[in-house]
Enzyme design. Structure first.
Site, PDB file in Angstrom:
ATOM      1  N   HIS A 166       0.812  -1.221   0.000  1.00  0.00           N
ATOM      2  CA  HIS A 166       0.000   0.000   0.000  1.00  0.00           C
ATOM      3  C   HIS A 166       0.844   1.269   0.000  1.00  0.00           C
ATOM      4  O   HIS A 166       0.338   2.338   0.341  1.00  0.00           O
ATOM      5  CB  HIS A 166      -0.987   0.031   1.185  1.00  0.00           C
ATOM      6  N   GLY A 217      -0.368  -2.745  -5.823  1.00  0.00           N
ATOM      7  CA  GLY A 217      -1.217  -3.861  -5.398  1.00  0.00           C
ATOM      8  C   GLY A 217      -2.656  -3.436  -5.173  1.00  0.00           C
ATOM      9  O   GLY A 217      -3.586  -4.166  -5.496  1.00  0.00           O
ATOM     10  N   GLU A 339     -12.746  -9.984  -0.308  1.00  0.00           N
ATOM     11  CA  GLU A 339     -13.627  -8.827  -0.484  1.00  0.00           C
ATOM     12  C   GLU A 339     -13.858  -8.636  -1.978  1.00  0.00           C
ATOM     13  O   GLU A 339     -13.699  -7.542  -2.515  1.00  0.00           O
ATOM     14  CB  GLU A 339     -12.980  -7.572   0.138  1.00  0.00           C
ATOM     15  N   GLU A 355     -18.700  -4.521   0.526  1.00  0.00           N
ATOM     16  CA  GLU A 355     -18.037  -3.531   1.364  1.00  0.00           C
ATOM     17  C   GLU A 355     -18.499  -2.118   1.000  1.00  0.00           C
ATOM     18  O   GLU A 355     -18.701  -1.797  -0.171  1.00  0.00           O
ATOM     19  CB  GLU A 355     -16.511  -3.661   1.148  1.00  0.00           C
ATOM     20  N   CYS A 423     -11.043   1.664   6.593  1.00  0.00           N
ATOM     21  CA  CYS A 423     -11.126   2.341   5.298  1.00  0.00           C
ATOM     22  C   CYS A 423     -12.514   2.921   5.040  1.00  0.00           C
ATOM     23  O   CYS A 423     -12.646   3.981   4.427  1.00  0.00           O
ATOM     24  CB  CYS A 423     -10.749   1.375   4.181  1.00  0.00           C
ATOM     25  N   CYS A 424     -13.569   2.213   5.496  1.00  0.00           N
ATOM     26  CA  CYS A 424     -14.920   2.620   5.121  1.00  0.00           C
ATOM     27  C   CYS A 424     -15.360   3.940   5.779  1.00  0.00           C
ATOM     28  O   CYS A 424     -15.838   4.841   5.082  1.00  0.00           O
ATOM     29  CB  CYS A 424     -15.909   1.501   5.413  1.00  0.00           C
TER      30      CYS A 424
END
Lengths: 661, 661
Positions: A166, A217, A339, A355, A423-424
């Protein structure tokens, strides 16, 4: 509007290059030019601005922002969390910047300035920004001494494990935040950090003999580089975005069959949506952006086919994508994914993953597809997302969040204040303010009216600007009024009024879902100053091309019957089942309204529905009631509520796809 | 010679670009084209090849090579030593590669191949190579918790402390090793590592807005990049070398007054040699190289002035530079410096620092000055270094080393097998093999005969090549013979025979030192096939321009009286003192030959000297005896030995500058 002018002035002072290359044929409304003024979305926007920004920052102050302040002070060994946590902070900054665009807030701006100063200090001299590595984070299993998850993820050294580190994803979100903050405040502070970072990455990655040939990625930086290109005019950033796209699936350069990362085939050859759904959605956004900015149609051919694949075979009814928490593909070379998209028509309900971030990615992608093709079908998908599978991701209070958004539950779900991988919540905070800008768009002297949201907007047309003031009771009622205020009387332009697919018999622009109570075009009426406009639809739009005068009123009226939805026969999970929608809103039954049970209720195909109200945390929401049956055949008066509002009154059963009795 | 042809063939196969730009007007002999065949230097070369290469690698295996193998395996936390230790390994590889050039050794080559493979693996994906950081080295004071020396040196993150991190210094030595290994074996393995590194650094540093604007703290990479440019033809490397030169002393870009790093003024404005002497010497080499390769005369003006400054005011009699272990400059802005040049004429003896590496840097610089100007005076300085202040740095056994090389001692000095900072032993091992290539040079159809060393050499002239076979008893006797074997009989070219300054009354090309028994030109004779050549000297050379035939013999004969040397009156340390030289060799008195006392002996200005022999570890060396006096006036028969051979028979007193009795 004054603020926007001053921003342009500051930008000019700061020497920001003016972007002047090719781009999408259609231009979205400027986020700073659309103010939400009432109706359904105003509370959502205000809650986001007042509650969610603060709640997210409070959480970040506890566990993510310290990584930046520590990295700024180079206090090695102090990293806490997961290496991709940096991105969370950037996403909240982006969201906060959007709120500043419309609601100046000196205290929030001062807070952001201090935070950005720490981020700038956390950046290494050559532009590298990744607090985990700068702080020397290493994570080893105490028993075995072997590298633990966080360590394996980030790899031992810079760029050594781009597939999962990341490193590029994090800074991609930083670029988006930097552009947003510059546009909101005229300040280049974070933009300068972004430029230093992007220049480093541009120097490091590429097809040159000693450059690194890796694909990010987790896609994100591709679309972010396109934004940075537009903000700075620096063509290298666009070329780098294209490089990252073209690096995927290149078996001549790297051994790769990683469908989870969309790295199994060159992107222009991909035709089926596979792998991690958020990654995929961001990738498709990047492909659309690069296609628009370079004119390369090979990307368009690919994303057109991918869109047909998703919307025709892999889209859940709530607009969600990424059906599975974990999936193992039949083609063993593709490996497994998380996911992720499943196989075609493989759309489970209770175990659906969907998600919240994937819903956002899906919406962002469909907005871009619209900007390319000017077809309302993409807005149909976007609208399905924002009223259902996205909106369920955040509580009405603005401080609790779903990560997955399933379509049925036996009671195991509950929103959380925060997540280890959070993240959400931080994606939501930056997404909500963008919804206003999706309401309108322009193409020369054509104005698109896409979403029914109470707004006061300014659009720039070729001839001159126009102010549009919208009043609407959407999504609960089908009447909307747009008051047109051209810059000068008699200004001629075409207004394209979107007639939603659901209003004309197509709940989705594919045969994946159908309405059993089909509507006809007669259910929709468009009028200017009270005079009906012939409803001749072109790409889903009713076009009104005329000379406009101040005070001209465009009225759209759509019948909003309750509709029963059926899925394509190949969707095993929905076989013999029906769902209930009204307008753009999907309904569900929840245990709390129905004697504790909802999972197993049955509805007759010809059931009739009555209006009702339900109180959800003080919000009066339109509900429906109908005669239904329990699994054992017992009759029950079933209450249905908007799907997005479920799970606010305790964890319990929920159902959207009802077995037919 | 066969080996050399195969190397060219391999290089062509490997796609090595042919270098074809401008360069020095004079070309040094190819290191692979000059074989040392006997005389004074053969034991030194053979000891270096057989003993020192092995001894240095043995030490590196214990403490430096493990850093590479650990970095290759990414076993974080295992770094041991000092961050600049990487450079030691590169320097031994360079030295070993030179020995392979003339003495193929499959076992040594296989060892190097394995070692290079580990170095390649230790390199990070983007080309970064610095084992301390890749291994996450952090060093903190256990009591205070504050960063310790090694940590402060390397800085917290990449490139954050270029002034002392040696990140650029280390890889500079790697580039030199890579070029040497490629030239010796045709293998590009280490060259590919060098290219990846140089490309990274080229991308990272520069005057571009988001590039780092720092000067390397320890110069070295500048000259190394010039070598890499010549080996690859990649012009960016030359431009980067120039960038690093031009980055120094730029107060408009960085606050800098660091004279220790020659970072107090732009290099083209520097006129006085200041700061760390090794750094300075390498900087001047880089300036000469860049001037030659770009034709920029501003660098030449600066290094000409710096050379006058060093040779006129800051050169010790043994050829050493860097008078002080620590110096604080009178101009407070210049700060203090270590292993550094002092003020003009500030040339202490007992406390003289004169690091072996500085002697090497001085020799390398003077070779380059010769290549520019074609004047033998630069070779005079080089020769003074290699027979004295350099050669004292290594024991006759080849496995013990001096770091400082003072000119007087009360007994505190002893050579060591190795050092914590072991730059000198590994610099010696790569310098000795280069001495042979300093013996000759060419410029079109002019051949320079610079050093009197028994060699079998091939030179490439414009017309054709020529083989030169030299026999000599230098430095002990003044007769040398050069047998000329042109490629074809009647080949015309000019042979420039160097007549050393010491042979014609000038021990150094300045007024810093003078000979009290001046020689005249009559003491030197040059003959071809027995016929005298008129001794008309031009820039220190006697030119023989003729058509050569196989078997032509050029004889040089120089008288080698014992000479008394006096220093310029401004050199306080040498006031009322004299030194003794014969030919290029400086003599000293050592306690072991003189009843344990040597520091305080006195010699009469008119003393006469007799020849003697002394046995130093089995080496019979020419010694001198003379009538001298102790400090108390007691007469003593004083034995003097070549300075370079002191301290082989136990630590004790030593003196070179004798008080006059």
């Amino acid at each position: 509007m004054k603020r926007n002018l001053s921003i342009l002035f500051l930008s000019a002072l700061a020497g920001v290059a003016v972007f002047a290359g090719p781009d999408y044929p259609i231009t979205p409304a400027n986020i700073t030019d659309v103010a939400v003024t009432g109706g359904f979305w105003l509370p959502r926007f205000e809650t986001n601005r007042v509650v969610t920004v603060r709640a997210d920052f409070d959480k970040c102050e506890m566990a993510r922002i310290p990584n930046f302040t520590n990295a700024a002070a180079r206090t090695w060994g102090t990293f806490k969390g997961i290496p991709f946590d940096d991105s969370d902070v950037y996403k909240v900054i982006e969201g906060a910047a959007y709120t500043l665009s419309t609601h100046p807030d000196p205290r929030l701006e001062a807070y952001l300035d201090r935070l950005i100063a720490q981020i700038a200090k956390a950046q290494e001299p050559d532009g590298y920004l990744y607090t985990a590595r700068t702080l020397g984070f290493r994570s080893f299993d105490e028993k075995t001494g072997k590298p633990a998850w966080g360590q394996t993820m980030m790899g031992p050294v810079r760029w050594s494990n781009c597939g999962s580190s990341h490193e590029l994803y994090n800074v991609g979100h930083m670029y988006e935040a930097a552009v947003a903050y510059m546009q909101a405040t005229g300040k280049r502070t974070l933009l300068d950090v972004a430029i230093r970072s992007a220049d480093l990455i541009d120097r490091t990655f590429g097809f040159g003999p000693t450059q690194i040939k890796m694909a990010p990625g987790h896609e994100e930086i591709e679309l972010a580089l396109c934004k940075l290109y537009r903000a700075t005019g620096e063509k290298r950033y666009l070329a780098l975005a294209k490089t990252f796209l073209d690096m995927r699936g290149r078996k001549d350069l790297r051994r790769t069959w990683n469908a989870n990362l969309q790295d199994h085939l060159p992107v222009v050859e991909q035709r089926e949506a596979l792998g991690h759904a958020v990654r995929a959605g961001y990738l498709y956004c990047g492909m659309a952006d690069v296609a628009a900015l370079t004119g390369d149609s090979s990307y368009v051919n690919a994303i057109d086919a991918l869109w047909e694949n998703v919307v025709g075979k892999k889209l859940h009814l709530n607009g969600g994508i990424g059906a599975h928490r974990h999936v193992k593909y039949a083609d063993a070379r593709l490996g497994s994914a998380g996911e992720a998209f499943g196989d075609e028509y493989d759309l489970p309900n209770e175990n659906a993953y969907l998600e919240t971030c994937a819903a956002i990615a899906n919406a962002l992608w469909n907005e871009r597809m619209f900007l390319f093709h000017g077809d309302a079908k993409y807005i149909d998908v976007l609208e399905r997302v924002i009223y259902n599978g996205f909106l369920s991701g955040i509580s009405l209070t603005g401080d609790e969040f779903f990560y997955p958004n399933p379509l049925a539950s036996k009671g195991g779900y509950r929103r959380s204040k925060w997540f280890g991988c959070s993240c959400c919540p931080v994606n939501i905070v930056r997404f909500i303010p963008q919804i206003a800008s999706f309401a309108y768009a322009t193409r020369g002297d054509v104005a698109y009216w896409n979403l029914f949201i109470e707004t006061d907007a300014k659009l720039k047309l070729s001839s001159d600007s126009v102010r549009l003031v919208q009043k609407t009771e959407y999504p609960w009622k089908g009447a909307s009024v747009l008051e047109v205020e051209p810059a000068k009387d008699g200004q001629r332009f075409a207004l394209k009024v979107r007639v939603p697919g659901w209003a004309v018999g197509r709940p989705v622009p594919s045969d994946l879902y159908s309405q059993t109570v089909p509507a006809s075009e007669g259910d929709v009426a468009v009028a200017v100053n009270g005079a009906a406009v012939p409803l001749k639809l072109d790409k889903g739009y009713c076009t009104i091309d005329r000379a406009w005068r101040k005070g001209d009123r465009v009225e759209v009226t759509m019948a909003m019957p309750v509709k029963r939805i059926r899925a394509h026969e190949k969707v095993a999970a929905d076989k013999g089942r029906l769902a209930v929608e009204r307008g753009p809103v999907l309904y569900c039954a929840e245990g709390v309204d129905n004697g504790g049970k909802a999972f197993d209720v049955r509805i007759a195909a010809d059931a009739s529905f009555a209006d009702a109200d339900v109180d959800v945390l003080g919000n009066r929401l339109p509900a429906l009631t109908t005669d239904a049956a329990r699994a054992d055949g017992a009759a029950v008066k079933l209450t249905l509520i908007p799907y997005f509002s479920w799970c606010h009154r305790g964890a319990g059963e929920m159902q959207t796809w009802f077995a037919e009795k």
